[in-house]
Design a protein around this motif. Structure first.
Motif, PDB file in Angstrom:
ATOM      1  N   GLU A   1       0.801  -1.236   0.000  1.00 23.06           N
ATOM      2  CA  GLU A   1       0.000   0.000   0.000  1.00 23.06           C
ATOM      3  C   GLU A   1       0.833   1.285   0.000  1.00 23.06           C
ATOM      4  OE1 GLU A   1      -3.965   0.161   1.976  1.00 23.06           O
ATOM      5  OE2 GLU A   1      -2.923   1.618   3.273  1.00 23.06           O
ATOM      6  N   PRO A   2       1.871   1.428   0.840  1.00 25.49           N
ATOM      7  CA  PRO A   2       2.630   2.683   0.796  1.00 25.49           C
ATOM      8  C   PRO A   2       3.278   2.933  -0.569  1.00 25.49           C
ATOM      9  CG  PRO A   2       3.089   1.506   2.826  1.00 25.49           C
ATOM     10  CD  PRO A   2       2.319   0.563   1.958  1.00 25.49           C
ATOM     11  N   ALA A   3       3.802   1.889  -1.202  1.00 25.38           N
ATOM     12  CA  ALA A   3       4.409   2.051  -2.519  1.00 25.38           C
ATOM     13  C   ALA A   3       3.358   2.388  -3.567  1.00 25.38           C
ATOM     14  CB  ALA A   3       5.166   0.782  -2.905  1.00 25.38           C
ATOM     15  N   PHE A   4       2.180   1.796  -3.442  1.00 24.36           N
ATOM     16  CA  PHE A   4       1.072   2.071  -4.352  1.00 24.36           C
ATOM     17  C   PHE A   4       0.678   3.542  -4.276  1.00 24.36           C
ATOM     18  CE2 PHE A   4      -3.461   1.629  -5.650  1.00 24.36           C
ATOM     19  CZ  PHE A   4      -3.306   0.887  -6.818  1.00 24.36           C
TER      20      PHE A   4
ATOM     21  N   PHE B   1      -3.259   2.130  11.868  1.00 31.51           N
ATOM     22  CA  PHE B   1      -3.258   1.262  13.046  1.00 31.51           C
ATOM     23  C   PHE B   1      -4.315   0.160  12.918  1.00 31.51           C
ATOM     24  CE2 PHE B   1      -4.566   0.134  17.371  1.00 31.51           C
ATOM     25  CZ  PHE B   1      -3.337  -0.209  17.911  1.00 31.51           C
ATOM     26  N   VAL B   2      -5.514   0.520  12.459  1.00 32.99           N
ATOM     27  CA  VAL B   2      -6.577  -0.471  12.272  1.00 32.99           C
ATOM     28  C   VAL B   2      -6.137  -1.546  11.285  1.00 32.99           C
ATOM     29  CG1 VAL B   2      -8.877  -0.795  11.244  1.00 32.99           C
ATOM     30  CG2 VAL B   2      -8.499   1.013  12.928  1.00 32.99           C
ATOM     31  N   SER B   3      -5.598  -1.135  10.154  1.00 30.25           N
ATOM     32  CA  SER B   3      -5.153  -2.094   9.140  1.00 30.25           C
ATOM     33  C   SER B   3      -4.030  -2.969   9.660  1.00 30.25           C
ATOM     34  CB  SER B   3      -4.703  -1.355   7.877  1.00 30.25           C
ATOM     35  OG  SER B   3      -5.760  -0.608   7.310  1.00 30.25           O
ATOM     36  N   ALA B   4      -3.105  -2.375  10.416  1.00 27.78           N
ATOM     37  CA  ALA B   4      -1.968  -3.133  10.934  1.00 27.78           C
ATOM     38  C   ALA B   4      -2.425  -4.242  11.873  1.00 27.78           C
ATOM     39  CB  ALA B   4      -0.988  -2.196  11.635  1.00 27.78           C
ATOM     40  N   VAL B   5      -3.369  -3.934  12.754  1.00 35.03           N
ATOM     41  CA  VAL B   5      -3.884  -4.953  13.674  1.00 35.03           C
ATOM     42  C   VAL B   5      -4.659  -6.022  12.908  1.00 35.03           C
ATOM     43  CG1 VAL B   5      -5.488  -5.379  15.579  1.00 35.03           C
ATOM     44  CG2 VAL B   5      -3.923  -3.428  15.672  1.00 35.03           C
ATOM     45  N   ASN B   6      -5.504  -5.594  11.982  1.00 34.18           N
ATOM     46  CA  ASN B   6      -6.352  -6.538  11.261  1.00 34.18           C
ATOM     47  C   ASN B   6      -5.571  -7.451  10.326  1.00 34.18           C
ATOM     48  OD1 ASN B   6      -8.587  -5.434  12.521  1.00 34.18           O
ATOM     49  ND2 ASN B   6      -9.156  -4.151  10.788  1.00 34.18           N
ATOM     50  N   LEU B   7      -4.513  -6.914   9.708  1.00 42.57           N
ATOM     51  CA  LEU B   7      -3.771  -7.683   8.710  1.00 42.57           C
ATOM     52  C   LEU B   7      -2.431  -8.196   9.226  1.00 42.57           C
ATOM     53  CD1 LEU B   7      -4.445  -5.578   5.485  1.00 42.57           C
ATOM     54  CD2 LEU B   7      -5.805  -7.414   6.483  1.00 42.57           C
ATOM     55  N   GLY B   8      -2.047  -7.790  10.445  1.00 47.07           N
ATOM     56  CA  GLY B   8      -0.854  -8.349  11.063  1.00 47.07           C
ATOM     57  C   GLY B   8       0.459  -7.818  10.559  1.00 47.07           C
TER      58      GLY B   8
ATOM     59  N   PRO C   1       2.748  -1.152  12.097  1.00 44.50           N
ATOM     60  CA  PRO C   1       2.369   0.193  11.660  1.00 44.50           C
ATOM     61  C   PRO C   1       3.575   1.113  11.512  1.00 44.50           C
ATOM     62  CG  PRO C   1       1.753  -0.143  13.957  1.00 44.50           C
ATOM     63  CD  PRO C   1       2.181  -1.479  13.429  1.00 44.50           C
ATOM     64  N   GLN C   2       4.608   0.897  12.318  1.00 44.15           N
ATOM     65  CA  GLN C   2       5.820   1.701  12.201  1.00 44.15           C
ATOM     66  C   GLN C   2       6.520   1.448  10.860  1.00 44.15           C
ATOM     67  OE1 GLN C   2       5.086  -0.153  14.926  1.00 44.15           O
ATOM     68  NE2 GLN C   2       4.627   1.459  16.430  1.00 44.15           N
ATOM     69  N   ASN C   3       6.560   0.182  10.438  1.00 40.00           N
ATOM     70  CA  ASN C   3       7.162  -0.122   9.136  1.00 40.00           C
ATOM     71  C   ASN C   3       6.363   0.511   7.999  1.00 40.00           C
ATOM     72  OD1 ASN C   3       9.130  -1.605  10.415  1.00 40.00           O
ATOM     73  ND2 ASN C   3       8.291  -3.608   9.862  1.00 40.00           N
ATOM     74  N   TYR C   4       5.048   0.533   8.148  1.00 45.34           N
ATOM     75  CA  TYR C   4       4.200   1.198   7.151  1.00 45.34           C
ATOM     76  C   TYR C   4       4.571   2.675   7.055  1.00 45.34           C
ATOM     77  CZ  TYR C   4      -0.132   2.712   4.804  1.00 45.34           C
ATOM     78  OH  TYR C   4      -1.055   3.253   3.929  1.00 45.34           O
ATOM     79  N   ILE C   5       4.684   3.332   8.193  1.00 41.31           N
ATOM     80  CA  ILE C   5       5.035   4.753   8.198  1.00 41.31           C
ATOM     81  C   ILE C   5       6.419   4.974   7.599  1.00 41.31           C
ATOM     82  CG2 ILE C   5       5.491   6.752   9.680  1.00 41.31           C
ATOM     83  CD1 ILE C   5       2.490   5.953   9.346  1.00 41.31           C
TER      84      ILE C   5
END
Length: 282
Positions: A159-162, A182-189, A192-196
């Motif tokens: 998602e971040p690259a997209f 945060f919601v997506s990180a918990v739901n998909l495992g 969230p820090q790596n996403y940011i």
């Protein structure tokens, strides 16, 4: 191609609700800007538009769309786009944003923001739609990351690259919803820090915060629902601090769309956002 430039001040904002009109005029601090949903202000007149004209003389306004269906398979609704153009024309908001989602199919409209796979085909379609919106509005828009409850097996992009590639191709900015991360990180495992860390923070024109509800899936695993119906959770505030340490100060919106509280409760959330911003301004 448009080139996004931030226009909102790096201050707390709140999603405007008409019941708070007098309170905002009398005791706005620390709120520095307001957000409204586009579809609520596409009428021809009346009290809502009169109040919005008055508020726009005192506050920068961010217009947030929920009905364009940027990710939809069909063409954008030209009538909806025309109404949006009219609204943006008279209100002249500091910012316009929409969601990375779809809500239409053929002539049907679904009252939800639905997910889509991250593939080259959907990337091209979304970019075409954003180009059309920006050409009609004659301004760059912001695109918001979704809250996710499932992942598509056919996705070939993270998602971040997209989102980064969409911004590169179209010149749009990004709206970083920290609660959605945060919601997506918990739901998909995922972390969230790596996403940011992978997110294009330089192109962020707004940060959103909202409340979520906690539930469980059929297997007993945690399931978070992006409800916008309560205060921002402490782990989301912590993730905001993580973002601000890397991005510097940004406009921060408090979203509270269901079970809307009295103004002092919403204002206290804005005060907490103001403290988070103060921490990176020192």
């Amino acid at each position: 191609m448009y080139d996004f430039e931030p226009n909102l001040p790096p201050l707390p904002g709140v999603g405007y609700k008409p019941q708070h009109y007098r309170d905002i005029l009398e005791e706005a601090a620390p709120v520095g800007w307001l957000e409204v949903h586009a579809e609520n202000y596409m009428g021809a007149g009346g009290r809502p538009l009169a109040q919005m004209r008055a508020l726009s003389e005192r506050f920068p306004i961010s217009v947030h769309g929920v009905g364009l269906s940027i990710g939809g398979a069909g063409r954008l609704d030209p009538e909806h786009l025309a109404r949006l153009k009219h609204l943006v024309g008279w209100l002249n908001p500091a910012s316009f944003s929409e969601h990375l989602a779809w809500s239409t199919h053929d002539s049907h409209f679904f009252n939800d923001l639905l997910p889509l796979p991250y593939t080259d085909a959907t990337l091209a379609r979304i970019c075409d739609h954003i180009d059309e919106v920006q050409d009609v509005l004659q301004r760059p828009m912001l695109l918001e990351n979704p809250s996710s409850y499932l992942a598509f097996a056919e996705s070939t992009w993270e998602e971040p690259a997209f989102l980064r590639e969409i911004a590169r191709r179209t010149g749009c900015g990004l709206l970083l919803d920290v609660n959605n991360v945060f919601v997506s990180a918990v739901n998909l495992g995922f972390s969230p820090q790596n996403y940011i860390d992978a997110y294009d923070l330089d192109r962020v024109g707004e940060i959103h915060l909202g409340g979520h509800d906690e539930d469980e899936d059929d297997h007993g695993a945690p399931l978070l629902i992006d409800s916008h119906g309560r205060e921002v959770a402490d782990p989301v505030w912590a993730l905001l601090d993580y973002v601000l340490e890397r991005s510097g100060p940004k406009p921060i919106l408090i979203e509270w769309d269901t079970d809307v509280p009295d103004w002092p409760v919403l204002r206290e959330e804005a005060v907490r956002a103001d403290r988070a911003l103060a921490g990176v301004l020192v």
